[in-house]
Motif scaffolding. Structure first.
Motif, PDB file in Angstrom:
ATOM      1  N   GLU A  42      37.737  42.732  36.996  1.00  0.00           N
ATOM      2  CA  GLU A  42      36.650  41.763  36.833  1.00  0.00           C
ATOM      3  C   GLU A  42      35.729  42.148  35.689  1.00  0.00           C
ATOM      4  OE1 GLU A  42      33.407  39.214  39.415  1.00  0.00           O
ATOM      5  OE2 GLU A  42      34.532  40.835  40.391  1.00  0.00           O
ATOM      6  N   ASN A  43      35.350  43.417  35.616  1.00  0.00           N
ATOM      7  CA  ASN A  43      34.483  43.861  34.524  1.00  0.00           C
ATOM      8  C   ASN A  43      35.171  43.694  33.168  1.00  0.00           C
ATOM      9  OD1 ASN A  43      32.277  44.586  36.115  1.00  0.00           O
ATOM     10  ND2 ASN A  43      33.070  46.636  36.487  1.00  0.00           N
ATOM     11  N   GLY A  44      36.448  44.071  33.108  1.00  0.00           N
ATOM     12  CA  GLY A  44      37.193  43.917  31.863  1.00  0.00           C
ATOM     13  C   GLY A  44      37.288  42.460  31.447  1.00  0.00           C
ATOM     14  N   PHE A  45      37.498  41.581  32.426  1.00  0.00           N
ATOM     15  CA  PHE A  45      37.607  40.150  32.125  1.00  0.00           C
ATOM     16  C   PHE A  45      36.290  39.607  31.584  1.00  0.00           C
ATOM     17  CE2 PHE A  45      36.989  35.735  33.558  1.00  0.00           C
ATOM     18  CZ  PHE A  45      38.000  35.119  32.824  1.00  0.00           C
ATOM     19  N   ARG A  46      35.165  40.026  32.163  1.00  0.00           N
ATOM     20  CA  ARG A  46      33.869  39.517  31.707  1.00  0.00           C
ATOM     21  C   ARG A  46      33.589  39.925  30.256  1.00  0.00           C
ATOM     22  NH1 ARG A  46      33.621  35.426  34.846  1.00  0.00           N
ATOM     23  NH2 ARG A  46      33.799  36.002  37.044  1.00  0.00           N
TER      24      ARG A  46
ATOM     25  N   THR B 212      38.745  42.277  42.390  1.00  0.00           N
ATOM     26  CA  THR B 212      37.687  41.461  42.990  1.00  0.00           C
ATOM     27  C   THR B 212      37.578  40.087  42.343  1.00  0.00           C
ATOM     28  OG1 THR B 212      36.058  42.432  41.485  1.00  0.00           O
ATOM     29  CG2 THR B 212      36.350  43.491  43.633  1.00  0.00           C
ATOM     30  N   ILE B 213      38.485  39.770  41.444  1.00  0.00           N
ATOM     31  CA  ILE B 213      38.453  38.484  40.762  1.00  0.00           C
ATOM     32  C   ILE B 213      39.713  37.698  41.107  1.00  0.00           C
ATOM     33  CG2 ILE B 213      39.570  39.327  38.656  1.00  0.00           C
ATOM     34  CD1 ILE B 213      37.655  37.532  37.065  1.00  0.00           C
ATOM     35  N   THR B 214      39.598  36.387  41.192  1.00  0.00           N
ATOM     36  CA  THR B 214      40.725  35.541  41.586  1.00  0.00           C
ATOM     37  C   THR B 214      41.216  34.709  40.407  1.00  0.00           C
ATOM     38  OG1 THR B 214      39.324  33.677  42.229  1.00  0.00           O
ATOM     39  CG2 THR B 214      39.778  35.354  43.914  1.00  0.00           C
TER      40      THR B 214
ATOM     41  N   LYS C 156      39.755  56.677  34.911  1.00  0.00           N
ATOM     42  CA  LYS C 156      39.118  56.081  36.088  1.00  0.00           C
ATOM     43  C   LYS C 156      37.657  56.508  36.187  1.00  0.00           C
ATOM     44  CE  LYS C 156      43.241  55.656  39.019  1.00  0.00           C
ATOM     45  NZ  LYS C 156      43.832  55.987  40.344  1.00  0.00           N
ATOM     46  N   LEU C 157      36.865  55.685  36.859  1.00  0.00           N
ATOM     47  CA  LEU C 157      35.478  55.994  37.142  1.00  0.00           C
ATOM     48  C   LEU C 157      35.259  55.773  38.638  1.00  0.00           C
ATOM     49  CD1 LEU C 157      32.599  56.699  36.198  1.00  0.00           C
ATOM     50  CD2 LEU C 157      32.217  54.245  35.864  1.00  0.00           C
ATOM     51  N   ARG C 158      35.023  56.868  39.350  1.00  0.00           N
ATOM     52  CA  ARG C 158      34.869  56.815  40.809  1.00  0.00           C
ATOM     53  C   ARG C 158      36.013  56.045  41.466  1.00  0.00           C
ATOM     54  NH1 ARG C 158      29.464  56.519  39.096  1.00  0.00           N
ATOM     55  NH2 ARG C 158      29.436  54.235  39.127  1.00  0.00           N
ATOM     56  N   GLY C 159      37.223  56.338  40.988  1.00  0.00           N
ATOM     57  CA  GLY C 159      38.420  55.757  41.587  1.00  0.00           C
ATOM     58  C   GLY C 159      38.827  54.406  41.037  1.00  0.00           C
ATOM     59  N   THR C 160      37.962  53.787  40.217  1.00  0.00           N
ATOM     60  CA  THR C 160      38.276  52.470  39.661  1.00  0.00           C
ATOM     61  C   THR C 160      38.875  52.632  38.270  1.00  0.00           C
ATOM     62  OG1 THR C 160      36.451  51.454  40.874  1.00  0.00           O
ATOM     63  CG2 THR C 160      37.363  50.205  39.025  1.00  0.00           C
TER      64      THR C 160
END
Length: 385
Positions: free
Chosen positions: A348-352, A283-285, A318-322
């Protein structure tokens, strides 16, 4: 310059139905940079020694098990007349040592990072090791088990670890190839029934028993050309960087990948950001990553970012497929190198999380610089008394 005269038709090819045991033996006997996998003559993918080492695929399994999208990022498909800089960028961003080269949609050959470095060797005199090396290396102790070394290599996406003794001095280096070679030899000595217990024992073998020693070293003021020539001549993927006057102290590591990355540096006004394993972005570009890093860098006006490298690594959890994704951000600046690492479910979460760590480290760097400036002012005043 394009890769038309750099790419080669000399490569090893296996079918998707080939047993993994045979592939592991191929890496041991031929030491190829990679193997092209085909299905009835049609290109399917490329596998590297690192992927074989990091996988838990049994010897009786087929090569196709390593080509699943969930296991690795696909190597880029390159046109025979692709630009050398763009080729280097794609190899790095896909975390590939070798990639297939196509001409008119037909598999023509392969291109490797080594071939690119050989082609641009005479242009590397303008760079020094200090311009491109990675500082703050991860090390292992002589008595640490091979299992610990494997975890460090896997978690950090690296291919070599400096080995230090009880005094913290450099005594050796252990690489993915050393571990793969050891595991293959030991597995060949056992039967299937004995292998589980023996594998556990292998992980406890100290890295001292398999490390390379003495260590080939270089210094910060060595030219990139000299370092690459040594790596190519001796078939090393990297060199330990030490002070001029003490080759027992590890300042950092310089690898062929570091040199390839330098080839992609640009002089454009916007920040040059390179992403390894770019296929993991969800979800991040790339644009938002660049903007976020630039925002952090701008908080320290005197720090000029020359290059940013973002590396993504997907864990099995994974958490709920992510999937759980580890993100490493490293900035090469006029004030030195600064980095931040974090994990999160999804890129995206890892990047933040990594960005937050990076920002704290940048501010710490700013504080240290301010302290040194104050110290300098104080000393000047004292000298005037």
């Amino acid at each position: 310059m394009d890769i038309a005269d750099i790419a080669t038709k000399d490569f090893i090819e296996v079918d998707v139905g080939t047993r993994m045991g045979k592939v592991r033996s191929t890496f041991e006997n031929g030491n190829p940079k990679g193997i092209i996998v085909t299905d009835d003559g049609e290109y399917e993918g490329v596998i590297s020694e690192r992927e074989v080492l990091q996988s838990h695929v049994e010897d009786d399994a087929k090569v196709s098990a390593l080509l699943k999208p969930s296991r690795n990022s696909p190597a880029p498909k390159l046109d025979r007349y692709e630009d050398v800089r763009e080729t280097a960028r794609q190899l790095i961003e896909s975390n590939s040592k070798v990639a297939p080269v196509f001409e008119n949609d037909d598999l023509w050959g392969v291109i490797s990072g080594d071939a690119i470095l050989e082609a641009v060797l005479e242009n590397l005199d303008t760079l020094t090791v200090g311009d491109i090396y990675s500082d703050d290396p991860i090390t292992v102790d002589e008595n640490d088990g091979i299992g610990k070394a494997i975890n460090y290599l896997r978690e950090n996406g690296i291919s070599r670890l400096p080995v230090v003794n009880e005094n913290g001095y450099l005594t050796g280096v252990v690489t993915t190839h050393d571990i793969a070679d050891f595991v293959i030899r030991e597995n060949e000595r056992t039967t299937t029934g004995d292998r589980v217990g023996d594998n556990d024992r292998m992980l406890d073998v100290p890295v001292y028993d398999i490390m390379n020693s003495p260590v080939e070293t270089t210094t910060l003021d060595t030219t990139a050309r000299e370092a690459v020539e040594e790596m190519l001549d001796d078939d090393y993927a990297g060199l330990m960087v030490t002070p001029d006057d003490d080759d027992r102290v590890v300042d950092g590591i310089v690898t062929k990948t570091d040199v390839l990355r330098a080839l992609t540096y640009t002089e454009e006004e916007h920040m040059d950001v390179q992403i390894t394993n770019v296929s993991l972005l969800d979800t991040i570009t790339r644009e938002s990553i660049t903007e976020s890093i630039q925002a952090v860098a701008d908080k320290y006006q005197e720090m000029q970012v020359m290059h940013a490298h973002v590396r993504l690594h997907q864990h099995n959890e994974k958490l709920r497929g992510t999937p759980l994704v580890q993100v490493q951000i490293r900035l090469r600046t006029n004030k030195g190198q600064v980095a931040g690492t974090g994990e999160g479910y999804g890129a995206e979460n890892g990047f933040r999380v990594a960005l937050d760590k990076l920002e704290r480290n940048v501010l710490e760097m700013k504080g240290i610089a301010s302290d040194e400036e104050y110290r300098g002012q104080l000393l000047r005043k004292l000298n005037e008394i």
